[in-house]
Write a protein that holds these residues in place. Structure first.
Motif, PDB file in Angstrom:
ATOM      1  N   ASP A 281     146.460   9.059   9.625  1.00 36.80           N
ATOM      2  CA  ASP A 281     145.389   9.577  10.722  1.00 36.80           C
ATOM      3  C   ASP A 281     145.471  10.749  11.693  1.00 36.80           C
ATOM      4  OD1 ASP A 281     147.405   8.241  11.993  1.00 36.80           O
ATOM      5  OD2 ASP A 281     146.509   6.287  12.797  1.00 36.80           O
ATOM      6  N   GLY A 282     146.485  11.316  11.233  1.00 37.99           N
ATOM      7  CA  GLY A 282     146.657  12.535  12.312  1.00 37.99           C
ATOM      8  C   GLY A 282     147.507  12.379  13.080  1.00 37.99           C
ATOM      9  N   GLU A 283     148.267  13.625  13.803  1.00 37.45           N
ATOM     10  CA  GLU A 283     149.198  13.672  14.849  1.00 37.45           C
ATOM     11  C   GLU A 283     148.398  14.724  15.770  1.00 37.45           C
ATOM     12  OE1 GLU A 283     151.945  12.383  16.957  1.00 37.45           O
ATOM     13  OE2 GLU A 283     152.309  11.802  15.061  1.00 37.45           O
ATOM     14  N   LEU A 284     148.305  14.068  17.182  1.00 40.15           N
ATOM     15  CA  LEU A 284     147.676  14.927  17.987  1.00 40.15           C
ATOM     16  C   LEU A 284     149.035  15.845  18.638  1.00 40.15           C
ATOM     17  CD1 LEU A 284     145.144  15.520  19.582  1.00 40.15           C
ATOM     18  CD2 LEU A 284     145.915  14.282  21.449  1.00 40.15           C
ATOM     19  N   ALA A 285     148.499  17.230  18.346  1.00 39.38           N
ATOM     20  CA  ALA A 285     149.617  18.423  19.054  1.00 39.38           C
ATOM     21  C   ALA A 285     148.744  18.889  20.336  1.00 39.38           C
ATOM     22  CB  ALA A 285     149.955  19.399  17.914  1.00 39.38           C
ATOM     23  N   ARG A 286     149.477  19.071  21.258  1.00 38.09           N
ATOM     24  CA  ARG A 286     148.994  19.376  22.597  1.00 38.09           C
ATOM     25  C   ARG A 286     149.768  20.679  23.062  1.00 38.09           C
ATOM     26  NH1 ARG A 286     150.322  14.795  26.209  1.00 38.09           N
ATOM     27  NH2 ARG A 286     148.739  15.588  27.764  1.00 38.09           N
ATOM     28  N   PHE A 287     149.030  21.634  23.589  1.00 40.32           N
ATOM     29  CA  PHE A 287     149.520  22.847  23.876  1.00 40.32           C
ATOM     30  C   PHE A 287     148.909  23.129  25.594  1.00 40.32           C
ATOM     31  CE2 PHE A 287     148.490  23.134  19.707  1.00 40.32           C
ATOM     32  CZ  PHE A 287     149.325  23.898  19.057  1.00 40.32           C
ATOM     33  N   TRP A 288     149.913  23.778  26.150  1.00 42.93           N
ATOM     34  CA  TRP A 288     149.658  24.223  27.666  1.00 42.93           C
ATOM     35  C   TRP A 288     149.684  25.805  27.793  1.00 42.93           C
ATOM     36  CZ3 TRP A 288     152.231  19.832  26.371  1.00 42.93           C
ATOM     37  CH2 TRP A 288     151.319  18.577  26.768  1.00 42.93           C
ATOM     38  N   PHE A 289     149.070  26.384  28.420  1.00 41.27           N
ATOM     39  CA  PHE A 289     149.099  27.871  28.675  1.00 41.27           C
ATOM     40  C   PHE A 289     149.042  28.050  30.352  1.00 41.27           C
ATOM     41  CE2 PHE A 289     147.041  27.123  24.622  1.00 41.27           C
ATOM     42  CZ  PHE A 289     147.762  27.817  23.751  1.00 41.27           C
ATOM     43  N   VAL A 290     150.132  28.684  30.698  1.00 40.15           N
ATOM     44  CA  VAL A 290     150.195  29.071  32.255  1.00 40.15           C
ATOM     45  C   VAL A 290     150.094  30.421  32.255  1.00 40.15           C
ATOM     46  CG1 VAL A 290     151.665  28.648  34.156  1.00 40.15           C
ATOM     47  CG2 VAL A 290     151.262  26.703  32.448  1.00 40.15           C
ATOM     48  N   VAL A 291     149.257  30.985  33.314  1.00 41.63           N
ATOM     49  CA  VAL A 291     149.328  32.529  33.477  1.00 41.63           C
ATOM     50  C   VAL A 291     149.739  32.582  35.211  1.00 41.63           C
ATOM     51  CG1 VAL A 291     146.856  32.671  34.076  1.00 41.63           C
ATOM     52  CG2 VAL A 291     148.213  34.548  33.731  1.00 41.63           C
ATOM     53  N   ARG A 292     150.898  33.373  35.461  1.00 45.70           N
ATOM     54  CA  ARG A 292     151.144  33.862  36.758  1.00 45.70           C
ATOM     55  C   ARG A 292     150.965  34.991  37.007  1.00 45.70           C
ATOM     56  NH1 ARG A 292     155.172  30.391  34.541  1.00 45.70           N
ATOM     57  NH2 ARG A 292     155.270  28.377  35.679  1.00 45.70           N
ATOM     58  N   ASP A 293     150.686  35.515  38.450  1.00 51.82           N
ATOM     59  CA  ASP A 293     150.891  36.801  38.641  1.00 51.82           C
ATOM     60  C   ASP A 293     151.778  37.436  39.539  1.00 51.82           C
ATOM     61  OD1 ASP A 293     150.502  36.097  41.251  1.00 51.82           O
ATOM     62  OD2 ASP A 293     148.308  36.355  41.567  1.00 51.82           O
ATOM     63  N   GLY A 294     153.035  36.691  39.698  1.00 48.13           N
ATOM     64  CA  GLY A 294     154.153  37.412  40.267  1.00 48.13           C
ATOM     65  C   GLY A 294     153.938  37.235  41.641  1.00 48.13           C
ATOM     66  N   ARG A 295     153.043  36.890  42.368  1.00 44.82           N
ATOM     67  CA  ARG A 295     152.791  37.075  43.670  1.00 44.82           C
ATOM     68  C   ARG A 295     152.257  35.543  44.339  1.00 44.82           C
ATOM     69  NH1 ARG A 295     148.638  41.186  45.787  1.00 44.82           N
ATOM     70  NH2 ARG A 295     147.391  40.524  44.297  1.00 44.82           N
ATOM     71  N   GLY A 296     152.634  34.488  43.569  1.00 44.27           N
ATOM     72  CA  GLY A 296     152.074  33.079  43.950  1.00 44.27           C
ATOM     73  C   GLY A 296     150.926  32.644  43.358  1.00 44.27           C
ATOM     74  N   GLY A 297     150.158  33.403  42.739  1.00 50.63           N
ATOM     75  CA  GLY A 297     148.775  33.186  41.881  1.00 50.63           C
ATOM     76  C   GLY A 297     149.232  32.328  40.572  1.00 50.63           C
ATOM     77  N   ALA A 298     148.342  31.576  40.226  1.00 50.40           N
ATOM     78  CA  ALA A 298     148.647  30.886  38.808  1.00 50.40           C
ATOM     79  C   ALA A 298     147.373  30.172  38.527  1.00 50.40           C
ATOM     80  CB  ALA A 298     149.678  29.687  38.798  1.00 50.40           C
ATOM     81  N   ASP A 299     147.310  29.943  37.041  1.00 45.01           N
ATOM     82  CA  ASP A 299     146.032  29.110  36.717  1.00 45.01           C
ATOM     83  C   ASP A 299     146.906  28.556  35.160  1.00 45.01           C
ATOM     84  OD1 ASP A 299     143.721  27.711  36.313  1.00 45.01           O
ATOM     85  OD2 ASP A 299     142.692  29.515  35.441  1.00 45.01           O
ATOM     86  N   PHE A 300     146.165  27.362  34.734  1.00 43.24           N
ATOM     87  CA  PHE A 300     146.845  26.699  33.599  1.00 43.24           C
ATOM     88  C   PHE A 300     145.814  25.944  32.898  1.00 43.24           C
ATOM     89  CE2 PHE A 300     149.002  25.296  37.556  1.00 43.24           C
ATOM     90  CZ  PHE A 300     148.302  23.956  37.791  1.00 43.24           C
ATOM     91  N   VAL A 301     145.828  25.678  31.573  1.00 43.17           N
ATOM     92  CA  VAL A 301     144.879  24.949  30.971  1.00 43.17           C
ATOM     93  C   VAL A 301     145.647  24.273  29.633  1.00 43.17           C
ATOM     94  CG1 VAL A 301     142.906  26.763  31.243  1.00 43.17           C
ATOM     95  CG2 VAL A 301     144.380  27.086  29.219  1.00 43.17           C
ATOM     96  N   GLU A 302     144.958  23.223  29.059  1.00 44.98           N
ATOM     97  CA  GLU A 302     145.265  22.455  27.859  1.00 44.98           C
ATOM     98  C   GLU A 302     144.419  22.660  26.738  1.00 44.98           C
ATOM     99  OE1 GLU A 302     146.615  17.790  26.869  1.00 44.98           O
ATOM    100  OE2 GLU A 302     146.076  18.462  28.745  1.00 44.98           O
ATOM    101  N   ARG A 303     144.958  22.632  25.552  1.00 43.40           N
ATOM    102  CA  ARG A 303     144.318  22.653  24.334  1.00 43.40           C
ATOM    103  C   ARG A 303     145.161  21.593  23.279  1.00 43.40           C
ATOM    104  NH1 ARG A 303     141.329  24.690  27.175  1.00 43.40           N
ATOM    105  NH2 ARG A 303     140.083  26.792  26.883  1.00 43.40           N
ATOM    106  N   ALA A 304     144.363  21.619  22.331  1.00 48.23           N
ATOM    107  CA  ALA A 304     144.806  20.269  21.157  1.00 48.23           C
ATOM    108  C   ALA A 304     144.437  20.648  19.904  1.00 48.23           C
ATOM    109  CB  ALA A 304     144.639  19.129  21.723  1.00 48.23           C
ATOM    110  N   VAL A 305     145.246  20.411  18.823  1.00 48.53           N
ATOM    111  CA  VAL A 305     144.897  20.272  17.357  1.00 48.53           C
ATOM    112  C   VAL A 305     145.384  18.911  16.713  1.00 48.53           C
ATOM    113  CG1 VAL A 305     145.125  22.739  17.269  1.00 48.53           C
ATOM    114  CG2 VAL A 305     146.903  21.498  16.557  1.00 48.53           C
ATOM    115  N   CYS A 306     144.545  18.620  15.926  1.00 47.87           N
ATOM    116  CA  CYS A 306     145.140  17.493  15.058  1.00 47.87           C
ATOM    117  C   CYS A 306     145.858  17.999  13.645  1.00 47.87           C
ATOM    118  CB  CYS A 306     144.011  16.641  14.687  1.00 47.87           C
ATOM    119  SG  CYS A 306     144.348  14.940  13.984  1.00 47.87           S
TER     120      CYS A 306
END
Length: 310
Positions: A281-306
């Motif tokens: 019935d499949g296995e959920l694989a999850r991913f996270w991506f983080v971007v930083r600007d070296g000055r304290g700023g950041a953003d992050f998101v999550e994605r997934a595949v089966c």
């Protein structure tokens, strides 16, 4: 003074990144999420979430990205905010008493957050810095005894996040952005998924066969980075970005993709190979991506595949 500010930020944020994203088992690839970890933190100013640091008198929220192999990890936490006494050789400590605290004694699946109102800078602060530190407790609560400790049944994740605060003549630093259309999988759009089940076949995530290889692309918009005034002689005009990528299953090519300020491309490409086996019935694989600007700023998101069997 402004050059001192910029150099201090670059060094200090590197320390914060290491404190947040360390993996303490040298035999496990840093990009593989095999237990609860803290991957990043993002500060948003109230009413201006694109700004990465508040001015005195402004309200802000710091949110931590906590991930784990299991879905809907529950956490408790005890966090505090203060002005930082910065050291080039060690993690920063509080200079004076904390001016904001946050605690969650009943664990739940919401992200750990700390809300603060920034006081006036200390009179003797040449380069004022904000420090948020404490402990996040995976599958448990903070200790009743106080301090940066968790109850015996919880896994402690100690965090230390610091950033430089703006002076009266400084332009505000903006958080880099990871918009939904920045990520593709094998050249196809890869939107966020709502699937929250490990058995993922025929849910709203891309299905990939076991053992298959795939190309992940992160194409950041030009607005993701800023010019960094005032320039230091010989230094890049633009801030450098660091894109980090993590997965719960399979093999990622690497964990970190630097985008130097001297470069013209804001594209990152990384390969991922699906695990060799998966249940029917499949296995959920999850991913996270983080971007930083070296000055304290950041953003992050999550994605997934089966991941599904052949």
């Amino acid at each position: 003074m402004k050059n001192e500010r910029r150099l201090g930020t670059l060094i200090g944020v590197v320390g914060a990144v290491l404190a947040l994203s360390g993996c303490d088992d040298p035999l496990v690839p840093v990009e593989l999420i095999e237990k609860a970890r803290v991957l990043g933190a993002r500060l948003e100013v109230e009413g201006a979430p694109e700004r990465a640091a508040p001015a005195p008198g402004e309200s802000a929220r710091v949110r931590f990205l906590v991930v784990a192999p299991e879905l809907d990890l529950e956490t408790g936490y005890a966090l505090q905010a203060c002005f930082a006494e910065w050291s080039p050789s060690d993690l920063p400590a509080c200079k004076g008493e904390p001016f904001a605290r946050a605690e969650r004694s009943t664990p739940d699946a919401r992200a750990p957050v700390l809300d603060l109102v920034l006081p006036e800078y200390p009179a003797d602060a040449r380069v004022p810095r904000l420090l948020v530190r404490g402990v996040i407790c995976a599958d448990g609560a903070p200790s009743d005894e106080g301090g940066e400790r968790c109850a015996p049944n919880a896994a402690p994740l100690r965090v230390s996040f610091d950033l430089e605060l703006p002076g009266p003549d400084d332009a505000p630093n903006l958080n880099p952005s990871l918009p939904d259309d920045a990520l593709t999988l094998d050249g196809e759009a890869w939107p966020p998924a709502s699937a929250r089940e490990t058995a993922c076949r025929e849910l709203d995530v891309p299905e990939v066969p076991v053992g298959s290889a795939h190309v992940i692309r992160v194409a950041l918009p030009e607005r993701a980075r800023e010019a960094v005034p005032p320039p230091i002689e010989g230094a890049p005009e633009f801030e450098s970005l660091l894109v980090s990528h993590f997965a719960t299953h399979g093999e990622l090519e690497r964990a970190f993709s630097p985008l130097p300020g001297t470069g013209t491309s804001l594209d990152v490409t990384v390969t991922w190979t699906a695990p060799a086996t998966a249940p029917d019935d499949g296995e959920l694989a999850r991913f996270w991506f983080v971007v930083r600007d070296g000055r304290g700023g950041a953003d992050f998101v999550e994605r997934a595949v089966c991941v599904v069997p052949n």
